[in-house]
Scaffold this motif. Sequence first.
Motif, mmCIF file in Angstrom:
data_model
loop_
_atom_site.group_PDB
_atom_site.id
_atom_site.type_symbol
_atom_site.label_atom_id
_atom_site.label_comp_id
_atom_site.label_asym_id
_atom_site.label_seq_id
_atom_site.Cartn_x
_atom_site.Cartn_y
_atom_site.Cartn_z
ATOM 1 N N ARG A 91 41.016 25.731 53.749
ATOM 2 C CA ARG A 91 40.826 26.081 55.422
ATOM 3 C C ARG A 91 40.087 24.969 55.927
ATOM 4 N N HIS A 92 39.533 23.839 55.161
ATOM 5 C CA HIS A 92 38.681 22.786 55.677
ATOM 6 C C HIS A 92 38.928 21.517 55.137
ATOM 7 N N ASP A 99 43.568 14.573 53.863
ATOM 8 C CA ASP A 99 42.463 14.650 52.776
ATOM 9 C C ASP A 99 43.440 14.438 51.215
ATOM 10 N N SER A 104 46.615 17.834 59.352
ATOM 11 C CA SER A 104 45.143 17.425 58.824
ATOM 12 C C SER A 104 45.358 17.527 57.400
ATOM 13 N N TRP A 105 45.917 18.313 56.815
ATOM 14 C CA TRP A 105 45.463 18.424 55.338
ATOM 15 C C TRP A 105 46.158 17.094 54.695
ATOM 16 N N ARG A 131 39.362 17.569 54.655
ATOM 17 C CA ARG A 131 38.468 16.506 54.838
ATOM 18 C C ARG A 131 39.098 15.261 55.220
ATOM 19 N N GLN A 191 46.617 24.189 61.199
ATOM 20 C CA GLN A 191 45.989 22.746 60.552
ATOM 21 C C GLN A 191 46.904 21.411 61.167
ATOM 22 N N HIS A 227 34.436 20.584 47.200
ATOM 23 C CA HIS A 227 35.499 20.566 48.522
ATOM 24 C C HIS A 227 35.288 21.939 49.028
ATOM 25 N N PRO A 228 35.338 22.004 50.237
ATOM 26 C CA PRO A 228 35.317 23.372 51.196
ATOM 27 C C PRO A 228 36.359 23.921 51.216
#
Length: 204
Positions: free
Chosen positions: A197-198, A125, A121-122, A200, A118, A193-194
């Motif tokens: 792993r995903h 979020d 990217s985390w 936002r 990732q 929240h997804p």
Amino acid sequence: MRVLGGRGSAIDASLPPIAFGAGWFFGGESIVIGGAAAVVVGAAISAYRLRAGARPLAVLVSLLAVMLGALIALRTGDAADFFLPRLASNALSALAWMTSIAVRWPLLGVVVGVALGQGRSWRHDPDLLRAYSRASWVWVGQYVVRLLVFIPLWLAGATGALTIAQVVLTWPLVAVCVAVSWWVLRRSLPEDHPGMRHPREPAT
């Protein structure tokens, strides 16, 4: 558990101290025998891990830590000093994890983010960043627990008890830490929240 190194890493960390404690005890409390046993076991683990494709630097650092502990114990003449590098590494790890939380780069997020491909990217979020920060405190607690147990035993020169504590506070404690930090992470994320792993993007 796989992302954070798996059971094998924790077990590998336990074997050289067990070898040292066993060699020291059955060798008539000989630091030379205990140190030799620990280094032999550490070298065997290193060779096995290298053949299995482990990173050479990580393997070398682990082996050097075992050798350093043996040399310190031989130098001081106190078998309990074999565990000094482990005390130091736990203290430094606790400090590193606390610092990472303070600067908003919680290490749990860094490790998991890299493992999942990732990147950063985390961190974009806010919910995931907050959850990783809270869950990282569980890992700080892991190192603090070890220090609270190891330091009094080391001061008392309790080599046998240190050997046992090393076993109990490695794989079993890591397993508990993974489970609790996962629970904290999930509880800290909003229901919609997804998941980790995903990540936002923040709302604009």
